[in-house]
Design an enzyme around this catalytic site. Structure first.
Site, PDB file in Angstrom:
ATOM      1  N   HIS A   1       4.632   1.568  -7.897  1.00 42.84           N
ATOM      2  CA  HIS A   1       3.730   0.332  -7.503  1.00 42.84           C
ATOM      3  C   HIS A   1       2.892   0.383  -9.183  1.00 42.84           C
ATOM      4  O   HIS A   1       3.089  -0.040 -10.319  1.00 42.84           O
ATOM      5  CB  HIS A   1       3.015   0.939  -6.366  1.00 42.84           C
ATOM      6  CG  HIS A   1       3.205   0.425  -5.915  1.00 42.84           C
ATOM      7  ND1 HIS A   1       3.953   1.942  -4.166  1.00 42.84           N
ATOM      8  CD2 HIS A   1       4.099   0.350  -4.233  1.00 42.84           C
ATOM      9  CE1 HIS A   1       4.473   1.497  -3.272  1.00 42.84           C
ATOM     10  NE2 HIS A   1       4.415   0.364  -3.785  1.00 42.84           N
TER      11      HIS A   1
ATOM     12  N   VAL B   1      11.231   2.800 -10.900  1.00 37.16           N
ATOM     13  CA  VAL B   1      10.476   4.299 -11.328  1.00 37.16           C
ATOM     14  C   VAL B   1      11.262   5.307  -9.854  1.00 37.16           C
ATOM     15  O   VAL B   1      11.420   5.003  -9.079  1.00 37.16           O
ATOM     16  CB  VAL B   1       9.598   4.874 -11.410  1.00 37.16           C
ATOM     17  CG1 VAL B   1       8.383   6.175 -10.725  1.00 37.16           C
ATOM     18  CG2 VAL B   1       8.447   3.765 -11.742  1.00 37.16           C
TER      19      VAL B   1
ATOM     20  N   GLN C   1       7.741  -8.994   7.963  1.00 38.36           N
ATOM     21  CA  GLN C   1       8.991  -8.872   7.380  1.00 38.36           C
ATOM     22  C   GLN C   1       8.901  -7.357   8.406  1.00 38.36           C
ATOM     23  O   GLN C   1      10.373  -7.151   7.776  1.00 38.36           O
ATOM     24  CB  GLN C   1       8.553  -8.592   5.972  1.00 38.36           C
ATOM     25  CG  GLN C   1       7.233  -7.478   5.928  1.00 38.36           C
ATOM     26  CD  GLN C   1       7.281  -7.546   3.972  1.00 38.36           C
ATOM     27  OE1 GLN C   1       6.805  -7.994   3.696  1.00 38.36           O
ATOM     28  NE2 GLN C   1       7.910  -6.369   3.252  1.00 38.36           N
TER      29      GLN C   1
ATOM     30  N   SER D   1       7.276   4.386  -0.194  1.00 33.10           N
ATOM     31  CA  SER D   1       6.580   4.744   0.109  1.00 33.10           C
ATOM     32  C   SER D   1       7.410   5.110   1.549  1.00 33.10           C
ATOM     33  O   SER D   1       6.291   6.748   2.268  1.00 33.10           O
ATOM     34  CB  SER D   1       5.967   3.402   1.579  1.00 33.10           C
ATOM     35  OG  SER D   1       5.134   3.087  -0.024  1.00 33.10           O
ATOM     36  N   ARG D   2       8.296   5.201   1.891  1.00 32.66           N
ATOM     37  CA  ARG D   2       8.946   5.659   3.376  1.00 32.66           C
ATOM     38  C   ARG D   2       9.537   6.777   2.847  1.00 32.66           C
ATOM     39  O   ARG D   2      10.081   7.659   3.942  1.00 32.66           O
ATOM     40  CB  ARG D   2      10.136   4.815   3.709  1.00 32.66           C
ATOM     41  CG  ARG D   2       9.557   3.795   4.291  1.00 32.66           C
ATOM     42  CD  ARG D   2      10.854   2.785   4.571  1.00 32.66           C
ATOM     43  NE  ARG D   2      10.222   1.039   5.344  1.00 32.66           N
ATOM     44  CZ  ARG D   2       9.619   0.104   4.896  1.00 32.66           C
ATOM     45  NH1 ARG D   2       9.985  -0.354   3.290  1.00 32.66           N
ATOM     46  NH2 ARG D   2       9.646  -0.621   6.000  1.00 32.66           N
TER      47      ARG D   2
ATOM     48  N   LEU E   1      11.329   6.501  -6.128  1.00 36.92           N
ATOM     49  CA  LEU E   1       9.752   6.464  -5.301  1.00 36.92           C
ATOM     50  C   LEU E   1       9.680   5.425  -3.973  1.00 36.92           C
ATOM     51  O   LEU E   1      10.108   4.237  -4.599  1.00 36.92           O
ATOM     52  CB  LEU E   1       8.366   6.217  -5.957  1.00 36.92           C
ATOM     53  CG  LEU E   1       8.443   7.349  -7.047  1.00 36.92           C
ATOM     54  CD1 LEU E   1       7.872   7.327  -7.850  1.00 36.92           C
ATOM     55  CD2 LEU E   1       9.041   8.380  -6.563  1.00 36.92           C
TER      56      LEU E   1
ATOM     57  N   GLY F   1       0.458  -1.088  -0.370  1.00 31.58           N
ATOM     58  CA  GLY F   1       0.006  -0.202   0.464  1.00 31.58           C
ATOM     59  C   GLY F   1       0.826   1.237   0.227  1.00 31.58           C
ATOM     60  O   GLY F   1       2.102   1.644  -0.412  1.00 31.58           O
TER      61      GLY F   1
ATOM     62  N   LEU G   1       0.550   3.065  -2.848  1.00 29.05           N
ATOM     63  CA  LEU G   1       1.008   3.850  -3.519  1.00 29.05           C
ATOM     64  C   LEU G   1       1.637   4.865  -4.628  1.00 29.05           C
ATOM     65  O   LEU G   1       1.279   5.762  -3.657  1.00 29.05           O
ATOM     66  CB  LEU G   1      -0.415   2.780  -4.552  1.00 29.05           C
ATOM     67  CG  LEU G   1      -0.858   1.662  -3.864  1.00 29.05           C
ATOM     68  CD1 LEU G   1      -2.231   1.427  -5.017  1.00 29.05           C
ATOM     69  CD2 LEU G   1      -0.348   0.754  -4.363  1.00 29.05           C
TER      70      LEU G   1
HETATM   71  P1  AMP Z   1       5.829  -2.023  -1.570  1.00 26.23           P
HETATM   72  O1  AMP Z   1       4.471  -1.731  -1.316  1.00 26.23           O
HETATM   73  O2  AMP Z   1       7.110  -1.525  -1.011  1.00 26.23           O
HETATM   74  O3  AMP Z   1       6.396  -3.926  -0.620  1.00 26.23           O
HETATM   75  O4  AMP Z   1       6.399  -2.218  -2.995  1.00 26.23           O
HETATM   76  C1  AMP Z   1       5.705  -3.367  -4.044  1.00 26.23           C
HETATM   77  C2  AMP Z   1       6.374  -3.257  -4.920  1.00 26.23           C
HETATM   78  O5  AMP Z   1       6.775  -2.487  -6.123  1.00 26.23           O
HETATM   79  C3  AMP Z   1       7.708  -4.258  -4.844  1.00 26.23           C
HETATM   80  O6  AMP Z   1       8.248  -5.450  -6.029  1.00 26.23           O
HETATM   81  C4  AMP Z   1       8.588  -3.184  -5.402  1.00 26.23           C
HETATM   82  O7  AMP Z   1       9.825  -3.229  -5.741  1.00 26.23           O
HETATM   83  C5  AMP Z   1       8.026  -2.430  -5.820  1.00 26.23           C
HETATM   84  N1  AMP Z   1       8.353  -0.820  -5.525  1.00 26.23           N
HETATM   85  C6  AMP Z   1       8.575  -0.329  -4.809  1.00 26.23           C
HETATM   86  N2  AMP Z   1       8.656   1.425  -5.423  1.00 26.23           N
HETATM   87  C7  AMP Z   1       9.228   1.481  -6.634  1.00 26.23           C
HETATM   88  C8  AMP Z   1       9.772   2.277  -7.218  1.00 26.23           C
HETATM   89  N3  AMP Z   1      10.321   3.153  -7.059  1.00 26.23           N
HETATM   90  N4  AMP Z   1      10.246   1.654  -8.925  1.00 26.23           N
HETATM   91  C9  AMP Z   1       9.544   0.337  -8.972  1.00 26.23           C
HETATM   92  N5  AMP Z   1       9.258  -0.895  -8.395  1.00 26.23           N
HETATM   93  C10 AMP Z   1       8.894  -0.360  -6.955  1.00 26.23           C
END
Ligand code: AMP
Length: 290
Positions: free
Chosen positions: A37, A176, A61, A186-187, A184, A31, A33
């Protein structure tokens, strides 16, 4: 877009889609997003129908000292983004749905899970591989989409898929970034305005290594030194690791010649950020991708 909260209902939907020979795509997320994402969603929409996104803030995790309780949860905005992207369904289970009382089975990918992110975040990858296998069982995707942003995570998922004979294609999508290079995440919402400026140092360190590779440097220790120098030039940055590793094993390397990652984990203030650059041979030369 349907929101599905139980594993049983999600399984039933997936089973029906499979029976109709449909190609199921899954984008697993926690989430909050952002465009990273949504790039995974875009790719999945291109290749699959139906496409399911999951939002599950996986407690297993996060280590005890980590940011689970303050992790951003803008659910309404997330739902809107997925709806606009024409995702077919959102799998949105709560923790008790995924880990009912008495839950006691875990997936552990040995070796890979212990290095780098695994060394700094005890139990992290055991939590990741366990939840990803569960999501795979529940959503039954033909294709599952992951970002190269979490390079070690997707490598572990690929290893799990291979070791456990999963019939799922793991698709890895590029990182991205913001206009100034910050990947990018979420943190990133944790960063103060000042931290946000300092956070570009990860990208700058990777680009410095990239420039040296382009000029012919092949000595991994030298490249690590370059990244360290750039990172240490930023007073707000505290380096957890900055290494060049083999893209298969995530073991340290001496001379770059095959497929590698330059991987970084850096605290900016209290926020821990990760980033990486892919290095791969093309003919006699090396190609880099940040
Ligand atoms: P998360 O919500 O952080 O668990 O990320 C979910 C998915 O989005 C994971 O496969 C991440 O590697 C991918 N993701 C997160 N940030 C990026 C980004 N900046 N560019 C591409 N994929 C991302």
């Amino acid at each position: 877009m349907e929101t599905i909260r139980t594993a049983a209902w999600m399984k039933q939907k997936a089973r029906a889609a499979r029976q109709e020979q449909k190609i199921i795509g899954l984008v697993p997320t926690m989430g909050a997003l952002h465009a990273g994402h949504m790039a995974l969603v875009g790719r999945a929409k291109h290749e699959c129908s139906p496409v399911y996104a999951s939002i599950f803030l996986n407690p297993k995790q996060f280590a005890a000292n980590e940011d689970l309780s303050r992790y951003p949860r803008p659910l309404e905005a997330d739902v809107e983004k997925l709806r606009s992207a024409k995702v077919d369904g959102l799998f949105l289970p709560d923790a008790a749905e995924i880990y009912p009382a008495g839950f006691s089975t875990y997936v552990q990918v040995d070796g890979l899970s212990e290095r780098l992110e695994g060394r700094s975040r005890a139990g992290h990858f055991r939590g990741v591989s366990t939840v990803v296998l569960k999501l795979f069982e529940i959503v039954q995707p033909n294709f599952a989409y992951f970002g190269r942003k979490d390079a070690q995570q997707v490598r572990i998922v690929q290893q799990m898929a291979r070791d456990l004979n999963l019939d799922i294609e793991i698709v890895v999508c590029p990182i991205v970034r913001e206009a100034d290079g910050l990947a990018l995440s979420s943190r990133n919402t944790y960063l103060s305005a000042e931290d946000r400026k300092a956070a570009t140092v990860l990208y700058r360190a990777l680009r410095a290594a990239e420039t040296e590779i382009a000029s012919g440097v092949r000595d991994a220790l030298y490249l690590q030194g370059t990244m360290q120098k750039v990172l240490h030039s930023e007073p707000k940055a505290r380096v957890d690791y900055a290494e060049i590793v083999d893209a298969e094993t995530f073991e340290p390397v001496v001379r770059i010649s095959r497929r590698y990652y330059a991987v970084l984990a850096v605290y900016i203030g209290k926020t821990r950020l990760i980033d990486n650059m892919l290095i791969e041979p093309v003919g006699d030369d090396l190609r880099t991708e940040v």
